[in-house]
Design a protein around this motif. Sequence first.
Motif, PDB file in Angstrom:
ATOM      1  N   ARG A  55      15.557 -24.294 -11.260  1.00 28.33           N
ATOM      2  CA  ARG A  55      15.667 -23.456 -12.310  1.00 28.33           C
ATOM      3  C   ARG A  55      16.494 -24.062 -13.365  1.00 28.33           C
ATOM      4  N   GLY A  56      16.065 -24.172 -14.686  1.00 27.47           N
ATOM      5  CA  GLY A  56      16.614 -24.644 -15.766  1.00 27.47           C
ATOM      6  C   GLY A  56      16.373 -26.288 -15.552  1.00 27.47           C
ATOM      7  N   GLY A  57      15.586 -26.732 -14.895  1.00 29.56           N
ATOM      8  CA  GLY A  57      15.344 -28.018 -14.827  1.00 29.56           C
ATOM      9  C   GLY A  57      16.540 -28.969 -14.884  1.00 29.56           C
ATOM     10  N   VAL A  58      17.545 -28.689 -14.267  1.00 30.70           N
ATOM     11  CA  VAL A  58      18.860 -29.232 -14.080  1.00 30.70           C
ATOM     12  C   VAL A  58      18.786 -30.548 -13.090  1.00 30.70           C
ATOM     13  N   ASP A  59      18.762 -31.751 -13.544  1.00 26.21           N
ATOM     14  CA  ASP A  59      19.036 -33.113 -13.065  1.00 26.21           C
ATOM     15  C   ASP A  59      19.990 -33.832 -13.848  1.00 26.21           C
ATOM     16  N   GLU A  60      21.328 -33.690 -13.479  1.00 29.57           N
ATOM     17  CA  GLU A  60      22.332 -34.329 -14.119  1.00 29.57           C
ATOM     18  C   GLU A  60      23.362 -35.173 -13.323  1.00 29.57           C
ATOM     19  N   ILE A  61      23.759 -36.146 -13.707  1.00 33.42           N
ATOM     20  CA  ILE A  61      25.010 -36.939 -12.977  1.00 33.42           C
ATOM     21  C   ILE A  61      26.101 -36.256 -13.907  1.00 33.42           C
ATOM     22  N   LEU A  62      27.167 -35.532 -13.176  1.00 31.36           N
ATOM     23  CA  LEU A  62      28.273 -34.866 -13.586  1.00 31.36           C
ATOM     24  C   LEU A  62      29.508 -35.470 -13.200  1.00 31.36           C
ATOM     25  N   GLU A  63      30.522 -35.110 -13.607  1.00 32.84           N
ATOM     26  CA  GLU A  63      32.030 -35.717 -13.147  1.00 32.84           C
ATOM     27  C   GLU A  63      32.852 -34.377 -13.063  1.00 32.84           C
ATOM     28  N   VAL A  64      33.264 -34.533 -11.739  1.00 26.38           N
ATOM     29  CA  VAL A  64      34.369 -33.521 -11.280  1.00 26.38           C
ATOM     30  C   VAL A  64      35.307 -33.357 -12.108  1.00 26.38           C
ATOM     31  N   LEU A  65      35.816 -32.191 -12.934  1.00 21.84           N
ATOM     32  CA  LEU A  65      36.665 -32.044 -13.710  1.00 21.84           C
ATOM     33  C   LEU A  65      37.887 -31.244 -13.198  1.00 21.84           C
ATOM     34  N   GLU A  66      37.307 -30.369 -12.338  1.00 18.44           N
ATOM     35  CA  GLU A  66      38.422 -29.572 -11.724  1.00 18.44           C
ATOM     36  C   GLU A  66      37.991 -28.862 -10.285  1.00 18.44           C
ATOM     37  N   ILE A  67      38.628 -28.782  -9.302  1.00 19.51           N
ATOM     38  CA  ILE A  67      38.411 -28.329  -7.837  1.00 19.51           C
ATOM     39  C   ILE A  67      39.261 -27.117  -7.524  1.00 19.51           C
ATOM     40  N   ASP A  68      38.856 -26.089  -7.361  1.00 16.17           N
ATOM     41  CA  ASP A  68      39.849 -25.143  -6.877  1.00 16.17           C
ATOM     42  C   ASP A  68      39.070 -24.487  -5.460  1.00 16.17           C
ATOM     43  N   PHE A  69      39.966 -25.064  -4.368  1.00 22.06           N
ATOM     44  CA  PHE A  69      39.583 -24.638  -2.868  1.00 22.06           C
ATOM     45  C   PHE A  69      40.220 -23.585  -2.412  1.00 22.06           C
ATOM     46  N   ASN A  70      39.438 -22.392  -2.054  1.00 18.44           N
ATOM     47  CA  ASN A  70      39.983 -21.421  -1.303  1.00 18.44           C
ATOM     48  C   ASN A  70      39.894 -21.431   0.243  1.00 18.44           C
ATOM     49  N   LEU A  71      41.048 -21.772   0.779  1.00 16.22           N
ATOM     50  CA  LEU A  71      41.135 -21.928   2.387  1.00 16.22           C
ATOM     51  C   LEU A  71      40.692 -20.803   3.194  1.00 16.22           C
ATOM     52  N   THR A  72      40.760 -19.484   2.449  1.00 16.28           N
ATOM     53  CA  THR A  72      40.260 -18.186   3.204  1.00 16.28           C
ATOM     54  C   THR A  72      38.749 -18.128   3.318  1.00 16.28           C
ATOM     55  N   THR A  73      38.162 -18.414   2.097  1.00 18.06           N
ATOM     56  CA  THR A  73      36.736 -18.419   1.783  1.00 18.06           C
ATOM     57  C   THR A  73      36.092 -19.491   2.600  1.00 18.06           C
ATOM     58  N   LYS A  74      36.868 -20.458   2.493  1.00 19.99           N
ATOM     59  CA  LYS A  74      36.126 -21.941   2.641  1.00 19.99           C
ATOM     60  C   LYS A  74      35.065 -22.519   1.714  1.00 19.99           C
ATOM     61  N   GLN A  75      35.612 -21.813   0.571  1.00 25.12           N
ATOM     62  CA  GLN A  75      34.444 -22.374  -0.552  1.00 25.12           C
ATOM     63  C   GLN A  75      35.396 -22.926  -1.623  1.00 25.12           C
ATOM     64  N   ALA A  76      34.695 -24.076  -2.528  1.00 25.40           N
ATOM     65  CA  ALA A  76      35.199 -24.612  -3.542  1.00 25.40           C
ATOM     66  C   ALA A  76      34.439 -24.344  -4.879  1.00 25.40           C
ATOM     67  N   THR A  77      35.317 -23.909  -5.888  1.00 25.54           N
ATOM     68  CA  THR A  77      34.825 -23.711  -7.051  1.00 25.54           C
ATOM     69  C   THR A  77      35.005 -25.239  -7.959  1.00 25.54           C
ATOM     70  N   LEU A  78      33.824 -25.620  -8.685  1.00 23.71           N
ATOM     71  CA  LEU A  78      34.036 -26.929  -9.210  1.00 23.71           C
ATOM     72  C   LEU A  78      33.690 -26.854 -10.640  1.00 23.71           C
ATOM     73  N   ILE A  79      34.554 -27.285 -11.535  1.00 20.90           N
ATOM     74  CA  ILE A  79      33.997 -27.344 -12.905  1.00 20.90           C
ATOM     75  C   ILE A  79      33.602 -29.007 -13.102  1.00 20.90           C
ATOM     76  N   LEU A  80      32.304 -29.301 -13.662  1.00 19.86           N
ATOM     77  CA  LEU A  80      31.740 -30.402 -13.951  1.00 19.86           C
ATOM     78  C   LEU A  80      31.575 -30.571 -15.209  1.00 19.86           C
ATOM     79  N   GLY A  81      31.449 -31.811 -15.583  1.00 20.19           N
ATOM     80  CA  GLY A  81      31.331 -32.125 -16.978  1.00 20.19           C
ATOM     81  C   GLY A  81      30.409 -33.238 -17.202  1.00 20.19           C
ATOM     82  N   ASN A  82      29.774 -33.317 -18.358  1.00 18.48           N
ATOM     83  CA  ASN A  82      28.580 -34.173 -18.442  1.00 18.48           C
ATOM     84  C   ASN A  82      29.140 -35.801 -18.731  1.00 18.48           C
ATOM     85  N   VAL A  83      30.110 -36.071 -18.072  1.00 20.12           N
ATOM     86  CA  VAL A  83      30.673 -37.504 -18.079  1.00 20.12           C
ATOM     87  C   VAL A  83      31.211 -37.724 -19.480  1.00 20.12           C
TER      88      VAL A  83
END
Length: 701
Positions: free
Chosen positions: A615-643
């Motif tokens: 969907r959207g034709g996304v195929d990108e090399i991205l850089e991890v700018l921010e990681i927010d890991f919730n140990l309760t839900t065992k999920q991570a929210t990432l902010i990614l940038g176009n390098v």
Amino acid sequence: MALTFQQKLDKSAVQSVILAEITAAAPLEAWVAYNSIWRVSVPAGVTLASFEADGSAVTEGSSVANVEATAGRWFQSGLYVYFNPSSGTPYAKVIVAFCKFYYADEVKTLNSNYYASRLKSVPRLSLRIEKTIGGISQIGGGNIGLENTDGFFDSLANFLRWDNGTAVIKMGLDLKDSDEAYGDYRTIATYALDGADLSDTDLTIKVKERKEVLKTKLPLTLFDQATYPYIAQNLIGKPIPMIYGRVYGAKGIVKNPNTNTIKVCGHAIAGFIGLRVKETLKTRNTIAPDWFIVANQTYYRTAVTNDVVRVTYSGTDLTQADSIAAVAAGSDLWAHVDGFVYTKLTNPNVPTSANIEITIEVSQEVWREIPFATKDIANGEFTVSSEYWDGKAELSVDVLGKTSSGTFLQTSSEIAQDILTVLGETSFDTAAFAAAKLYFDMGADRFGNKRYHMKPSLYIDTEVEAIKIIERLNVACFTYLYVNASGQWSYNAIAPEPESTSFPNYDEANLISLRRDDDTDKIFTQVNATFAKYHAEDRNSLEIETSDKFLKYRGREAHIIKEVALDLWDSTDANYWAQRAIGNQAFPLVTYQTVIPRFGLVLAPGDKLRVIRTRGGVDEILEVLEIDFNLTTKQATLILGNVRGWGRSSGFWVADSQPDWDNTDTDLECKDAAAESGFWTDANGFADTTDARSFNVSRWW
């Protein structure tokens, strides 16, 4: 074969275990004599991990008898701590012990330590680096919640200092048929303690990020009367400057007027390379201005702002008067009052530009090169001969700045680590700092001297928070600093890298959601960058870079200008900075926010990954700018940038065997080839003028 942490994360039948290893300080004061040594009682449940006297570590003994037999030892036995000072008594010393506590979200025995199941909550784990050039990356803080329904922590309230110590959070993954070994637990956060709140049900320990230390103001060393008895009184209590890299125009501070000793900084330097003295140069010029009669008077005036030394009428000197009234009352006189020259000639003569000349004196401040008499690089001082300096005129000094163990600190990596060391920090990701230094290494010149790219120039002569200094360094050198999960300072250069098979792929199978944001607030189409500042002389160099093409893209007639003062001294570096900045930030900053399962624990800020989404034709090399890991839900929210604007368009030096652009390749093959090596492009941006897909496929600076 043992599974890796990543492989365990991939399994669905896995149970995560969270550990909290907390070290807190305990001042020890109520010492009583015991045989020939001393002892103090401690509350039940307390185990000492280390022991300090007046800030120095004391060796742990093997038994009470060993402590009695050996000075400079301590030992804990049950509810008592025994101490044999090397000299004096404990009362004359500041003694602090550090107690370690082991907790988990379920009962565990690991590495011979019992982890009580008191752990109720840990902070959301957040690591980030700045989206644009500069700033300080950080690890977030929060609260650690511990069970206290049995009142265990009540007895420790007056014993421990919950504002001095550390908290290390670890995560392990137990499989259905095997538990994680302690050595395989992953450290996911390290915090400094910042106080605690105690209730009948909970102990809530506040923790903060390590970057708190960067709020300390530098320089730390101040001028004092005892050390500097001849220093100017207005400098007492003021900071002694710090200098990093090559600095032009550092201010010369008179340390001793009797010996003409000048100080520029409070540490050893690599060298003095230039010295100038401020002088006033006076020149005389002749002007012939127009004259105007003063209303209702018989005398004339003309505007002259410079000093006037002579007025002549037809070649004959007029006499200078001391007031306008004197001019009005006499004849063939002149006076210079409030920016005007007044005169009245003998009747019937009238002043004109043809018959009166005014000689003015123009003063100009100049900086004249003079020699050093002696140089003391170990103390950042020099002397100058009275032949060249009167003891009062301002001095401007060019300096090769601070050294460490005799080595000139030339790169931002070395300088950042030295600043942190000055602040008392000792825990560094040395591999990251070394890699950042290597990134700026350009080899050696023909004389064998090391050459570096993006060379800093930092002059710190007023108190400023260390975080502001590091931010200036990051802005100038395209770098970032952050504290990793293990509590180590890490330093990296912002740079693209060839696409690698080691980049993790994220697609529909492991992307819970994906949102794209285009940030246009920081777009600019012209850079005005000042650099090589001469601090004492208040002048600098200027580099201007514009992009008319990007200006037209935005439908603007006037450039959006970025004004920046760079702590760099080399014009080549400043030119590179301006070109790179205009190339990156003339485009919108594209970021993606995505939520992924627990895989986020293996990522760190600055990591690159490939995101693929139909969907959207996304195929990108991205850089991890921010990681927010919730140990309760065992999920991570990432902010990614176009390098930072590069995306997949950066070119790299490769072997001659690297294939050229192939217009028969599929879209995916073209993208992969561009990300792996890049291609030479023509002036219009094409790698192949017959293939529109090759437009702007690579960007170079």
